[in-house]
Scaffold this active site. Structure first.
Site, PDB file in Angstrom:
ATOM      1  CE1 TYR A 266      -3.680  -2.410   0.240  1.00 24.03           C
ATOM      2  CE2 TYR A 266      -2.673  -3.198   2.271  1.00 24.03           C
ATOM      3  CZ  TYR A 266      -3.603  -3.341   1.261  1.00 24.03           C
ATOM      4  OH  TYR A 266      -4.448  -4.411   1.268  1.00 24.03           O
ATOM      5  NE  ARG A 306      -5.902 -12.023  -4.166  1.00 23.76           N
ATOM      6  CZ  ARG A 306      -5.783 -11.162  -3.161  1.00 23.76           C
ATOM      7  NH1 ARG A 306      -6.391 -10.013  -3.165  1.00 23.76           N
ATOM      8  NH2 ARG A 306      -5.033 -11.455  -2.123  1.00 23.76           N
ATOM      9  CG  ASP A 308      -3.816 -14.727  -2.698  1.00 23.02           C
ATOM     10  OD1 ASP A 308      -4.535 -14.597  -3.713  1.00 23.02           O
ATOM     11  OD2 ASP A 308      -3.674 -13.835  -1.833  1.00 23.02           O
ATOM     12  CD  GLU A 322      -3.994 -14.320   2.131  1.00 20.25           C
ATOM     13  OE1 GLU A 322      -4.814 -14.173   3.042  1.00 20.25           O
ATOM     14  OE2 GLU A 322      -3.350 -13.383   1.644  1.00 20.25           O
TER      15      GLU A 322
HETATM   16  N1  ADP Z   1       5.288 -19.429   3.979  1.00 24.84           N
HETATM   17  C1  ADP Z   1       5.689 -18.349   3.311  1.00 24.84           C
HETATM   18  N2  ADP Z   1       6.787 -18.404   2.523  1.00 24.84           N
HETATM   19  C2  ADP Z   1       7.202 -17.302   1.839  1.00 24.84           C
HETATM   20  N3  ADP Z   1       6.578 -16.103   1.885  1.00 24.84           N
HETATM   21  C3  ADP Z   1       5.490 -15.986   2.660  1.00 24.84           C
HETATM   22  C4  ADP Z   1       4.985 -17.102   3.405  1.00 24.84           C
HETATM   23  N4  ADP Z   1       3.880 -16.702   4.060  1.00 24.84           N
HETATM   24  C5  ADP Z   1       3.702 -15.403   3.749  1.00 24.84           C
HETATM   25  N5  ADP Z   1       4.667 -14.950   2.925  1.00 24.84           N
HETATM   26  C6  ADP Z   1       4.790 -13.572   2.411  1.00 24.84           C
HETATM   27  O1  ADP Z   1       3.989 -12.703   3.218  1.00 24.84           O
HETATM   28  C7  ADP Z   1       2.926 -12.137   2.445  1.00 24.84           C
HETATM   29  C8  ADP Z   1       1.670 -12.011   3.285  1.00 24.84           C
HETATM   30  O2  ADP Z   1       1.275 -13.270   3.783  1.00 24.84           O
HETATM   31  P1  ADP Z   1      -0.207 -13.807   3.655  1.00 24.84           P
HETATM   32  O3  ADP Z   1      -0.237 -15.161   4.294  1.00 24.84           O
HETATM   33  O4  ADP Z   1      -0.612 -13.735   2.239  1.00 24.84           O
HETATM   34  O5  ADP Z   1      -1.015 -12.803   4.571  1.00 24.84           O
HETATM   35  P2  ADP Z   1      -2.049 -11.608   4.248  1.00 24.84           P
HETATM   36  O6  ADP Z   1      -3.402 -12.158   4.552  1.00 24.84           O
HETATM   37  O7  ADP Z   1      -1.698 -10.531   5.210  1.00 24.84           O
HETATM   38  O8  ADP Z   1      -1.883 -11.219   2.807  1.00 24.84           O
HETATM   39  C9  ADP Z   1       2.800 -13.059   1.257  1.00 24.84           C
HETATM   40  O9  ADP Z   1       2.219 -12.405   0.165  1.00 24.84           O
HETATM   41  C10 ADP Z   1       4.249 -13.443   1.010  1.00 24.84           C
HETATM   42  O10 ADP Z   1       4.970 -12.396   0.369  1.00 24.84           O
HETATM   43 MG    MG Z   2      -1.839 -12.405   1.162  1.00 22.49          MG
END
Ligand code: ADP
Ligand code: MG
Length: 373
Positions: A266, A306, A308, A322
């Site tokens: 953001y 969406r 991911d 997620e």
């Molecule tokens: N297990 C993982 N391995 C590598 N990167 C991760 C992992 N979990 C999260 N991330 C990084 O953190 C970001 C945010 O995590 P996420 O689980 O998608 O939470 P949010 O709901 O806040 O988007 C991801 O887009 C990625 O860049």
């Molecule tokens: Mg995310």
């Protein structure tokens, strides 16, 4: 005018993603088909007040983010005189009550996307866009969502779950549990947040405690997840006869961000580069689209989501990360962009979502509620 469907666009909300919602809603209001829909903008401020905003003023301002004006009349949802759901003014304001047909929640995050608002709309017996209480709640919970996906045979990254109660009782035991079987780096995440709020990439075990302390500020349940060297692939799903998966996109966070953090999402205009379509071969593209539909079904979602994924650079395997049941709808958000790239323009997408909501409501209303033997 009388035969138009009256759509309440509900935005703001009491979550950390309030500001994102104001932008999503500005975009939704601009794209809703006014020849079919009579649009009523209703905001929820950070104190939880529902207010009916002036559509003409919003249209005139053309703002990228909707303002919430303190003097807009305060409203609540109630049953109108003819039994239909209505917006009813709380104080003497000269406005309403106004019967409504459908609510389009353009809200993100806890208390908005997690089944809380959806439960309220169920009680009000009004049609609403998006997943119901069950799917909204399980999708918001990163632990339960992954468990259901795994149960359906969809790979997920290994992770541990810690509760604040156990962490406070015996910090050392919680830390030991969190590290067992995982290798650095790990990601520490509040279970029910979004927008990367409270997420930490932990590169040394010494840093784990502080990351957990911070994540527990946001939630009583925290995930410690195996970090994977992965590409980030997203798919938009739209419900229908059978759910439709869009072309996938890839998010490439800028190298000076450790991961796709709040700042990258953001605050930094160059936070990430998007490839739409993602640079995948045909088999990978087909696989991730199929997995997205499987996740959507496994979590019992409705209308839209969406989904991911991570694409492990070493194994070449996808794993589910997620799901967002009310994804961002700003002019640059991935959900509408992926649908647009897949042949569903923004305006038509909104029309289809409203129609899906109305159909589902009709079906549910036709169910028997009492048992007469
Ligand atoms: N297990 C993982 N391995 C590598 N990167 C991760 C992992 N979990 C999260 N991330 C990084 O953190 C970001 C945010 O995590 P996420 O689980 O998608 O939470 P949010 O709901 O806040 O988007 C991801 O887009 C990625 O860049
Ligand atoms: Mg995310």
């Amino acid at each position: 005018m009388a035969d138009k469907i009256r759509v309440v666009v509900l935005y703001g909300g009491r979550s950390g993603e309030h500001e994102v919602s104001l932008k999503s809603a500005a975009s939704v209001l601009r794209h809703l088909d006014r020849s079919r829909f009579e649009v009523i903008p209703v905001s929820i401020d950070k104190a939880g007040r529902w207010q009916w905003n002036d559509l003409h003023a919003i249209d005139r301002a053309q703002a990228a983010s909707l303002p919430i004006l303190p003097d807009a009349p305060e409203m609540r949802l109630a049953r109108g005189p003819d039994g239909r759901c209505a917006l009813v003014p709380i104080s003497q304001s000269g406005a309403g009550p106004l019967d409504i047909d459908v609510v389009f929640p353009v809200l993100h995050g806890p208390l908005c996307e997690d089944g809380a608002v959806q439960g309220l709309l169920e009680l009000a017996e009004v049609a609403y866009v998006g997943s119901g209480v069950l799917a909204s709640a399980v999708s918001m919970d990163k632990d339960v969502a992954k468990r259901l996906a795994e149960f359906a045979g969809i790979p997920v990254a290994p992770y541990r779950v810690l509760t604040r109660k156990a962490f406070v009782r015996d910090r050392a035991a919680s830390v030991a549990k969190a590290t067992e079987g995982l290798a650095l780096p790990v990601f520490v995440k509040p279970c029910n947040m979004g927008s990367s709020v409270g997420i930490h990439k932990v590169k040394t075990w010494e840093a784990l405690g502080a990351a957990l302390d911070d994540a527990f500020r946001y939630d009583v349940k925290v995930l410690v997840e195996q970090g994977i060297d992965a590409r980030e692939i997203e798919v938009a799903v739209l419900d229908g006869e059978t759910p439709f998966a869009s072309i996938a996109s890839e998010l490439n966070p800028n190298a000076h961000h450790e991961f796709y953090s709040y700042e990258a999402k953001y605050l930094d205009p160059d936070g990430a580069r998007v490839d739409l379509p993602a640079k995948l071969d045909a088999a990978q593209m087909a696989r991730v689209r199929m997995l997205a539909v499987q996740v959507f079904a496994a979590l019992e979602c409705s209308d839209l989501a969406r989904v991911d994924f991570f694409l492990d650079r070493h194994s070449g395997e996808f794993c589910f990360n997620e799901i967002n049941t009310l994804p961002g709808f700003t002019s640059i958000s991935m959900y509408p962009k992926m649908m647009e790239a897949s042949g569903v323009p923004y305006g038509e997408l909104l029309t289809r979502l409203v129609n899906l909501a109305l159909d589902r409501h009709l079906q549910r209303r036709s169910l028997e509620r009492t048992y007469a033997s």
